[in-house]
Write a protein that holds these residues in place. Structure first.
Motif, mmCIF file in Angstrom:
data_model
loop_
_atom_site.group_PDB
_atom_site.id
_atom_site.type_symbol
_atom_site.label_atom_id
_atom_site.label_comp_id
_atom_site.label_asym_id
_atom_site.label_seq_id
_atom_site.Cartn_x
_atom_site.Cartn_y
_atom_site.Cartn_z
ATOM 1 N N ALA A 90 0.455 0.223 9.628
ATOM 2 C CA ALA A 90 1.287 1.306 10.179
ATOM 3 C C ALA A 90 1.523 1.787 11.770
ATOM 4 O O ALA A 90 1.728 2.417 11.997
ATOM 5 N N VAL A 91 0.238 1.875 12.251
ATOM 6 C CA VAL A 91 0.094 2.717 12.849
ATOM 7 C C VAL A 91 1.321 1.352 14.443
ATOM 8 O O VAL A 91 1.861 2.817 14.813
ATOM 9 N N HIS A 112 -12.669 -0.736 2.671
ATOM 10 C CA HIS A 112 -12.929 -0.072 3.577
ATOM 11 C C HIS A 112 -11.557 -0.495 5.320
ATOM 12 O O HIS A 112 -10.934 -0.392 5.828
ATOM 13 N N ALA A 113 -12.117 -2.717 4.919
ATOM 14 C CA ALA A 113 -11.443 -3.181 5.596
ATOM 15 C C ALA A 113 -9.378 -3.408 5.095
ATOM 16 O O ALA A 113 -8.455 -3.275 5.553
ATOM 17 N N MET A 114 -9.084 -3.258 3.624
ATOM 18 C CA MET A 114 -7.996 -2.983 3.439
ATOM 19 C C MET A 114 -7.101 -1.982 3.702
ATOM 20 O O MET A 114 -6.715 -2.197 4.322
ATOM 21 N N GLY A 115 -8.458 -0.964 3.876
ATOM 22 C CA GLY A 115 -7.774 0.654 4.434
ATOM 23 C C GLY A 115 -7.341 0.751 5.966
ATOM 24 O O GLY A 115 -6.048 1.162 6.472
ATOM 25 N N GLY A 116 -8.152 -0.259 6.833
ATOM 26 C CA GLY A 116 -8.270 0.057 8.440
ATOM 27 C C GLY A 116 -7.148 -1.197 8.264
ATOM 28 O O GLY A 116 -6.370 -0.642 9.406
ATOM 29 N N ILE A 147 -0.414 -8.014 6.337
ATOM 30 C CA ILE A 147 1.315 -8.255 5.937
ATOM 31 C C ILE A 147 1.215 -7.158 5.644
ATOM 32 O O ILE A 147 2.823 -6.844 5.291
ATOM 33 N N ALA A 148 0.375 -6.471 4.192
ATOM 34 C CA ALA A 148 1.537 -5.710 3.647
ATOM 35 C C ALA A 148 1.357 -3.803 3.656
ATOM 36 O O ALA A 148 2.491 -3.816 3.841
ATOM 37 N N GLY A 149 0.289 -3.976 4.842
ATOM 38 C CA GLY A 149 0.998 -3.039 6.187
ATOM 39 C C GLY A 149 2.004 -3.124 6.784
ATOM 40 O O GLY A 149 2.736 -1.643 6.946
ATOM 41 N N PHE A 150 2.605 -4.392 7.117
ATOM 42 C CA PHE A 150 3.646 -4.431 7.473
ATOM 43 C C PHE A 150 4.809 -4.460 6.985
ATOM 44 O O PHE A 150 5.913 -3.985 7.716
ATOM 45 N N ALA A 151 4.175 -4.751 5.899
ATOM 46 C CA ALA A 151 5.637 -4.735 4.924
ATOM 47 C C ALA A 151 5.680 -3.445 4.716
ATOM 48 O O ALA A 151 7.245 -3.689 4.715
ATOM 49 N N VAL A 152 4.700 -2.459 4.206
ATOM 50 C CA VAL A 152 5.297 -1.768 3.535
ATOM 51 C C VAL A 152 6.465 -0.664 4.412
ATOM 52 O O VAL A 152 7.321 0.236 4.387
ATOM 53 N N TYR A 153 5.839 -0.050 5.547
ATOM 54 C CA TYR A 153 5.514 0.812 6.376
ATOM 55 C C TYR A 153 6.713 -0.193 7.587
ATOM 56 O O TYR A 153 7.551 1.077 7.902
ATOM 57 N N GLY A 154 7.129 -1.156 7.160
ATOM 58 C CA GLY A 154 7.883 -1.596 7.991
ATOM 59 C C GLY A 154 9.629 -1.595 6.943
ATOM 60 O O GLY A 154 10.549 -1.199 7.744
ATOM 61 N N ILE A 155 9.621 -1.487 5.523
ATOM 62 C CA ILE A 155 10.468 -1.083 5.051
ATOM 63 C C ILE A 155 10.553 0.404 4.875
ATOM 64 O O ILE A 155 12.229 0.190 4.664
ATOM 65 N N LEU A 156 9.838 0.726 5.061
ATOM 66 C CA LEU A 156 10.517 2.387 4.792
ATOM 67 C C LEU A 156 11.085 2.512 6.811
ATOM 68 O O LEU A 156 11.441 3.702 6.515
#
Length: 410
Positions: free
Chosen positions: A184-185, A174-178, A367-376
């Motif tokens: 992403a948001v 849950h925290a991982m997804g949130g 960090i993963a959220g900003f990295a993945v969605y930032g690159i895309l």
């Protein structure tokens, strides 16, 4: 007797997998009831196709990352026939249903994110994000906590006296997804027309309260498979997990009812907030501690949703960051409080270990959220055009609305 026990465990875990699979219908209808009518079809299709992509990504890559197990063996090996070491594949295909069960957890990551980025995300770039997150990002932390890989649990235990305890995924899922969803948001930005030039918020009401409520109910029922069957064997099952899940759910409902001033969206999400928070310590808390954990989570969600939308201008459509991110973080920490013997729990947990383990998960996810969605975002783009967003994702992406007969009459 051994065959009977093995078969019973296989059936037990399979039923858990089916119950958590059903929760994805809950994710879908919670989103359908919250987004505007012009985005309802997209919500339904997105959750289903995300699950399909998650399955392939987790089967071919993610499970190997998390547990060091590959399925590139003959079917006789996969079901434990012949001279197969017991630690590789169990009899009767136990490890196959275990994969199915853990897959449903992994697929919850894009399902959670989906609610945050609803109404303005492109379809296929989101599927690419799903493949990366379920194949690499999520399994890395899952393996560190549940697979005891990468030395994480050894370091936590050696440094703080106890390993990090997350029985059913307050942090791992849950925290991982949130917190990935927060990245992403923020990367996508707010929906057009959500905020005025002076900073004020323009209200966008839910499209269908009964669908929202249905989504919540489906999730609530499935959650007892999510939590109780995390034992992954008949020998390990505990009624304490069930009653703690129930008490946390009730605490979340009542706290959200009061803090949210009877708002039906808050009430139905309050149940989920309580269940998110109790996952980590549901096997070690006293029921009264679980009630308190859920009540704090319910109030925390209402507070976080208001701050997120109004003060910080983060257009998180379903409030997945306060629900899964903040309440998940609270759940990881709460296990180190109400799981202690001094608070009526069973013990075997430590507050500092829980705090550090929880923060580690949050930092990794953010960090993963900003990295993945930032690159895309910088490469192929992840947001619909202003015109497509105005028309709605249903017509722009799927070329059909949720109510085709009404569209024809129009």
């Amino acid at each position: 007797m051994d065959s009977l026990r093995t078969g019973t465990d296989v059936f037990f875990v399979l039923m858990g997998a089916v119950m958590v699979l059903a929760m994805h219908a809950g994710f879908a209808f919670l989103e359908v009831g919250t987004v505007r009518r012009k985005n309802q079809v997209n919500a339904l299709v997105k959750i289903l196709v995300d699950f399909a992509v998650s399955t392939l990504s987790y089967f071919f890559v993610g499970y190997l990352v998390a547990y060091g197990v590959t399925f590139f063996n003959g079917a006789n090996v996969l079901i434990g026939h012949g001279d197969v070491p017991a630690h590789v594949f169990g009899k009767s295909g136990y490890d196959l249903v275990k994969f199915f069960f853990l897959l449903t957890f992994a697929a919850a990551i894009p399902a959670i994110i989906s609610g945050g980025i609803a109404e303005r995300a492109k379809f296929f770039p989101q599927l690419m994000a799903t493949a990366i997150l379920v194949g690499i990002v999520y399994p890395t932390f899952e393996g560190a906590v549940w697979g005891t890989r990468f030395g994480f649990q050894h370091w936590i235990g050696a440094t703080f006296g106890y390993p990090f305890h997350d029985f059913a995924g307050s942090i791992v899922v849950h925290a991982m997804g949130g917190w990935i969803a927060l990245g992403a948001v923020v990367t996508l930005g707010a929906r057009h027309g959500r905020y005025r030039a002076d900073g004020g918020m323009i209200g966008i009401p839910p499209s269908n309260i009964p669908f929202l409520a249905l989504g919540s109910w489906i999730l609530v029922v499935g959650w007892f498979g999510f939590n109780v069957m995390s034992a992954q064997s008949i020998d390990g099952v505990s009624g304490l997990v069930a009653i703690n899940s129930l008490m946390a759910m009730v605490g979340g409902i009542l706290a959200a009812l009061l803090a949210g001033r009877n708002d039906p969206g808050f009430v139905h999400n309050g149940a989920l907030a309580g269940l998110v928070a109790v996952c980590a310590g549901s096997d070690v808390m006293h029921p009264v501690g679980a009630l308190a954990t859920g009540a704090i989570a319910g109030a925390f969600f209402v507070w976080g949703f208001g701050k997120c939308q109004q003060k910080w201008r983060i257009d998180d459509v379903l409030g997945v960051w306060p629900l899964h991110g903040l309440c998940g973080l609270w759940g990881g920490v709460a296990a180190g409080i109400f799981g202690l013997k001094e608070w009526g729990g069973l013990g075997g947990v430590g507050f500092t270990a829980q705090l550090i383990g929880s923060l580690a998960g949050v930092i990794f996810a953010l960090i993963a959220g900003f990295a993945v969605y930032g690159i895309l975002s910088k490469t192929i783009g992840i947001r619909l055009s202003e015109e497509e967003e105005f028309v709605g994702a249903d017509i722009a992406i799927h070329h059909i609305g949720a109510y085709p007969e009404e569209d024809l009459r129009g």
